[in-house]
Write an enzyme that holds these catalytic residues in place. Structure first.
Site, short mmCIF file in Angstrom:
data_model
loop_
_atom_site.label_atom_id
_atom_site.label_comp_id
_atom_site.label_asym_id
_atom_site.label_seq_id
_atom_site.Cartn_x
_atom_site.Cartn_y
_atom_site.Cartn_z
CD GLU A 124 -3.10 -0.88 0.22
OE1 GLU A 124 -3.43 0.29 -0.07
OE2 GLU A 124 -3.64 -1.89 -0.28
CD GLU A 133 -6.68 9.11 -2.54
OE1 GLU A 133 -7.21 9.28 -1.43
OE2 GLU A 133 -7.27 9.23 -3.62
#
Ligand SMILES: *[C@@H]1O[C@H](CO)[C@@H](O)[C@H](O)[C@H]1NC(C)=O
Ligand SMILES: *[C@@H]1O[C@H](CO)[C@@H](O)[C@H](O)[C@H]1NC(C)=O
Ligand SMILES: *[C@@H]1O[C@H](CO)[C@@H](O)[C@H](O)[C@H]1NC(C)=O
Length: 259
Positions: A124, A133
């Site tokens: 991730e 993000e």
């Protein structure tokens, strides 16, 4: 006559002794208490430690900081580029600190669970490179959610190792961590304890419940689309990290690895 009476008293005593033992061994403890090996309810190590039969038993054979060593952590983060934000942010100690705020995580954690968790962290965050993000757009505010209303001008895009997203998740997670993430979502990218805390909150709620079903089930819990054949490259990368970390930690990778 007197002897018979004495015998009756003896029988009553014997009976009450057995019924007491039977009752204590039944151990209908409240769910927050442990049932000890001998069948008594309580919360400290005598009840929740070895031999504990039910309730929040402390089953971990090993303290977390002996599983997640500095060496194990460094070997992962050293693979991130020096220009990565995560390299100056995530630390092994901040992971341990965050984990210690989830007693039920540290109480039950196993080496295989750490291999699983860190395989997903690695994938991730790209070896702890990213703290949020990349290229997010939108404020991720669900205005219909009355329980966790968005703060003016705040944005709830993905932050932390598992990309906590949406106001209602920031609100619910912040409540557990004891920080107001609705008014200050940027805490997730400014305090590494909080950052790992958000990941563990997600883990405890959404991933740990399927842990015993094998690694594949944990991929599905984190990203169901990958498992539906949309990104086999990502699935394979997660599995590769998982096998690597199982090897480093000296445990078998178990059944049902793929999803
Ligand atoms: C690290 O990042 C810089 C800047 O983005 C890039 O030029 C460099 O090639 C990267 N190094 C490695 C080893 O990926
Ligand atoms: C703690 O974790 C164990 C094992 O995962 C579970 O059975 C138990 O219900 C949990 N207890 C709490 C209070 O969440
Ligand atoms: C992280 O937690 C540890 C242990 O509670 C604490 O000493 C440290 O100051 C915390 N770090 C930050 C940045 O809050």
């Amino acid at each position: 006559m007197a002897l018979t009476k004495l015998f009756a008293v003896f029988l009553i005593c014997l009976f009450s002794f057995y019924s007491k033992t039977a009752k204590s061994q039944y151990c209908g403890c409240s769910p927050i208490l442990c049932c000890s090996q001998k069948g008594y309810c309580g919360i400290d190590d005598d009840y929740c430690g070895s031999g504990c039969r039910s309730g929040p038993c402390r089953k971990s054979k090993e303290p977390l900081d002996r599983i997640v060593t500095q060496e194990f952590f460094d070997k992962i983060i050293s693979q991130a580029n020096n220009s990565c934000a995560g390299k100056r942010f995530y630390t092994r100690d901040s992971f341990i600190n965050a984990a210690n705020t989830f007693p039920n995580f540290t109480s039950f954690v196993t080496r295989r669970e750490i291999a699983t968790l860190f395989a997903h962290f690695t994938h991730e965050t790209k070896h702890f490179c990213y703290i949020e993000e990349v290229g997010s757009s939108g404020d991720y505010c669900d205005k219909n959610n009355r329980e966790y209303p968005c703060a003016l001008g705040k944005n709830y895009y993905g932050r932390g190792p598992f990309q906590l997203t949406w106001n209602y998740n920031y609100g619910a997670c912040g409540r557990i961590l004891g920080v107001d993430l609705l008014s200050q979502p940027e805490f997730v990218t400014s305090n590494p304890n909080v950052s790992f805390g958000t990941a563990l909150w997600f883990w405890m709620n959404s991933v740990r419940p399927v842990l015993s079903q094998g690694f594949g089930a944990t991929i599905r819990a984190i990203n169901v689309m990958e498992c539906n054949g949309e990104n086999s490259g990502a699935v394979n990368a997660r599995i590769r990290y998982y096998r690597d970390y199982c090897g480093q930690l000296g445990v078998e990778s178990g059944a049902n690895i793929t999803c």
